[in-house]
Design a protein around this motif. Structure first.
Motif, mmCIF file in Angstrom:
data_model
loop_
_atom_site.group_PDB
_atom_site.id
_atom_site.type_symbol
_atom_site.label_atom_id
_atom_site.label_comp_id
_atom_site.label_asym_id
_atom_site.label_seq_id
_atom_site.Cartn_x
_atom_site.Cartn_y
_atom_site.Cartn_z
ATOM 1 N N PHE B 69 0.836 -1.204 0.000
ATOM 2 C CA PHE B 69 0.000 0.000 0.000
ATOM 3 C C PHE B 69 0.868 1.249 0.000
ATOM 4 O O PHE B 69 0.557 2.225 -0.684
ATOM 5 C CB PHE B 69 -0.925 0.000 1.219
ATOM 6 C CG PHE B 69 -1.889 1.144 1.228
ATOM 7 C CD1 PHE B 69 -3.083 1.062 0.530
ATOM 8 C CD2 PHE B 69 -1.589 2.309 1.906
ATOM 9 C CE1 PHE B 69 -3.951 2.122 0.512
ATOM 10 C CE2 PHE B 69 -2.461 3.374 1.899
ATOM 11 C CZ PHE B 69 -3.656 3.280 1.199
ATOM 12 N N PHE B 72 2.193 1.297 -3.849
ATOM 13 C CA PHE B 72 1.145 1.490 -4.857
ATOM 14 C C PHE B 72 0.194 2.621 -4.477
ATOM 15 O O PHE B 72 -0.128 3.470 -5.288
ATOM 16 C CB PHE B 72 0.328 0.203 -5.040
ATOM 17 C CG PHE B 72 1.007 -0.813 -5.886
ATOM 18 C CD1 PHE B 72 1.100 -0.631 -7.256
ATOM 19 C CD2 PHE B 72 1.540 -1.944 -5.323
ATOM 20 C CE1 PHE B 72 1.728 -1.572 -8.051
ATOM 21 C CE2 PHE B 72 2.170 -2.899 -6.117
ATOM 22 C CZ PHE B 72 2.264 -2.708 -7.472
ATOM 23 N N GLY B 73 -0.268 2.584 -3.219
ATOM 24 C CA GLY B 73 -1.277 3.545 -2.801
ATOM 25 C C GLY B 73 -0.702 4.924 -2.571
ATOM 26 O O GLY B 73 -1.116 5.900 -3.197
ATOM 27 N N THR B 77 -0.235 6.208 -6.502
ATOM 28 C CA THR B 77 -1.548 6.807 -6.701
ATOM 29 C C THR B 77 -1.625 8.222 -6.142
ATOM 30 O O THR B 77 -2.091 9.132 -6.800
ATOM 31 C CB THR B 77 -2.634 5.934 -6.050
ATOM 32 O OG1 THR B 77 -2.443 4.599 -6.477
ATOM 33 C CG2 THR B 77 -4.017 6.398 -6.438
ATOM 34 N N MET B 78 -1.153 8.388 -4.896
ATOM 35 C CA MET B 78 -1.328 9.675 -4.243
ATOM 36 C C MET B 78 -0.148 10.615 -4.468
ATOM 37 O O MET B 78 -0.188 11.776 -4.101
ATOM 38 C CB MET B 78 -1.524 9.488 -2.733
ATOM 39 C CG MET B 78 -2.725 8.646 -2.371
ATOM 40 S SD MET B 78 -4.266 9.354 -2.956
ATOM 41 C CE MET B 78 -4.304 10.849 -1.990
#
Lengths: 302, 226
Positions: B69, B72-73, B77-78
């Protein structure tokens, strides 16, 4: 748990109650601000749109990705828990053997596999099985995951079993010996059944560890729930929502097991006391439930 | 033995990375865990709830998932990056720091639980005496309770640290070059899996065994006599 707050502060009077209320509001506001900032950040990256979250309402994304992943996790966890229980019982009893060779061999085994990271065990098992073609290619990753988890959790369970048996009063063994029972019979009919009562909570929290650690299969290509979530994320382009959903699934699974553990513990504490002849002191779930037990920490309180 | 000399430099740097990950995450987890433990025993209900929720969430999530996370997160993503973007080693540095973040937030939950168990072992009379001297909650915690609690949780914290050392291998999931990543490439490239397996097993025994002995000794030595 409830007695604990009074340790550090008095029962609040009217002034203190107001102060606490004020602080509660302040903390809640701080939390709200953080929540809002996270919301803003998520929103600005377009993570809250319905396209990102709608895959989870469609049955295909569950049947192609998440459900097979959950099944993979549960299969790996169940297999390794059963095998680890068997291995743990054998090793734990072996550590209490009268023969020094068996005792120290089991001790060495247990200490070794508690010191090595599960991931290292899995990578090793994977390569071993691949080189010697022990399993079909399809089951290679599963076999490696189960082997790693079994060796590690079996070693930890061996320590729990040993502590459980040692926590029984000496009189049990002595009485059984006086009745002319053999060693194996004493273990089977007298010691183990009573020790299981004391061990159960610790055993169940070790099962939570095994369930959680099955996610390590991700690193050797086993399709479990984290891997399937990541695949779903790459298919729909929504990594963040996918991983959050997977986290929620794992939290629910683990909480269910933990809840079971506390239930069982409570029942054993209250229900059995009246009837059972001997109440072994519960085996301490060494320090942190759910965390891997390691090193030479679990001191056997007998 | 050829393998050992051939890979010596890589082995040293891989295990050094393992040690670095462990040490930095340990500091982060200790700080965060202490704050969480203070929140969990505080008189403010909302703070208690936050502490409980944190522990429940992070203790029940696999570390693999948390670290994935973080990459990737958080990063992809962020766009959260923890290293200067224009430096040539940006990706490497960023992954290391994300891994440390993941390891810290995960381990903090366990540190918090150990500490809370430790606070419960401090005798009620100690805190009562502190209160009757007029100490506030924060003073009481800082001056009376926590110093005693820390001493009684040295052994449990030791096992959390050992677990952290072993868990740091999971950082390889986002490509941090620590021991298990090197092992994976060595075991695939060399036709000597038992030697490679033995080297890494020994490496971790060397790392964790002294830690266990040291914390066991310290725990006994510094135990609060009651």
């Amino acid at each position: 748990m409830r007695a604990e707050p009074t340790l550090l502060y008095d029962v609040p009077g009217p002034k203190a109650r107001n102060l606490y209320r004020l602080l509660s509001v302040a903390v809640a506001v701080a939390l709200g601000v953080i929540g809002y900032l996270v919301y803003r950040a998520l929103d600005s990256k377009g993570q809250l749109t319905s396209e990102k979250w709608s895959p989870f309402t469609e049955s295909t994304s569950w049947t192609t990705y998440l459900l097979p992943g959950i099944r993979g996790t549960l299969i790996a966890a169940a297999l390794s828990i059963v095998l680890a229980l068997i291995l743990g019982a054998v090793l734990g009893i072996a550590r209490l053997s009268d023969h020094r060779v068996i005792r120290s061999a089991a001790g060495f085994f247990v200490e070794l596999f508690r010191a090595i990271p599960v991931l290292i065990l899995m990578i090793f098992a994977y390569q071993l099985f691949a080189d010697y073609q022990v399993f079909k290619a399809k089951y290679l990753a599963l076999a490696a995951v189960v082997t790693g988890l079994t060796l590690y959790n079996g070693s930890v369970i061996a320590e729990i079993v040993r502590a459980g048996i040692k926590s029984l009063p000496k009189g049990q063994t002595e009485a059984a010996k006086a009745l002319g029972m053999r060693k194996s019979m004493i273990m089977r009919t007298i010691l183990l059944p009573q020790a299981v009562t004391a061990m159960l909570p610790a055993l169940i929290s070790q099962m939570v560890v095994a369930l959680k650690d099955s996610a390590l299969g991700y690193l050797i290509g086993y399709v479990e729930v984290v891997r399937s979530g990541q695949q779903l994320g790459s298919f729909y382009g929504n990594y963040l929502p996918a991983l959050l959903v997977v986290a929620a699934i794992m939290i629910v699974l683990n909480s269910a097991l933990t809840l079971l553990a506390t239930r069982v513990e409570k029942r054993l504490r209250t229900g059995r006391r009246g009837r059972a002849a001997v109440v072994p002191t519960a085996v301490p779930v060494t320090a942190v439930p759910g965390m891997d037990l390691t090193g030479n920490e679990p001191e056997v309180r007998g | 033995m050829d393998i050992l000399s051939e890979y010596w430099d890589q082995l040293i740097s891989a295990f050094w990375m393992t040690i670095k990950l462990t040490a930095l995450s340990a500091v982060g987890a200790l700080v965060l865990g202490t704050i969480l433990a203070a929140m969990r025993v505080s008189p403010i209900p909302v703070a208690r709830w936050i502490g409980t929720a944190y522990v429940t969430i992070f203790r029940n999530t696999p570390l693999t998932l948390i670290i994935i996370f973080c990459s990737f997160g958080l990063y992809q993503t962020m766009g959260v990056s923890l290293a200067p973007e224009n430096s040539p080693t940006f990706l490497v540095d960023n992954n290391i720091r994300l891994a440390i973040l993941g390891l810290s937030v995960y381990t903090a939950a366990f540190v918090c639980e150990s500490l809370r168990a430790g606070i419960n072992t401090v005798h009620v009379g100690q805190a009562e005496a502190g209160r009757s001297l007029g100490l506030t909650f924060a003073q009481n915690l800082r001056l009376i309770v926590l110093p005693q609690a820390f001493r009684s949780v040295i052994a449990p914290l030791g096992s959390v640290l050992i677990a952290l050392t072993k868990n740091s291998t999971i950082a390889s999931v986002i490509g941090v070059a620590e021991a298990s990543l090197l092992m994976k490439s060595m075991i695939e490239n060399e036709a000597a899996i038992f030697v490679v397996g033995g080297i890494f097993a020994l490496g971790f025994v060397i790392l964790t065994l002294p830690m266990g002995l040291l914390f066991g000794y310290l725990g006994k030595r510094l135990e609060v006599a009651r």
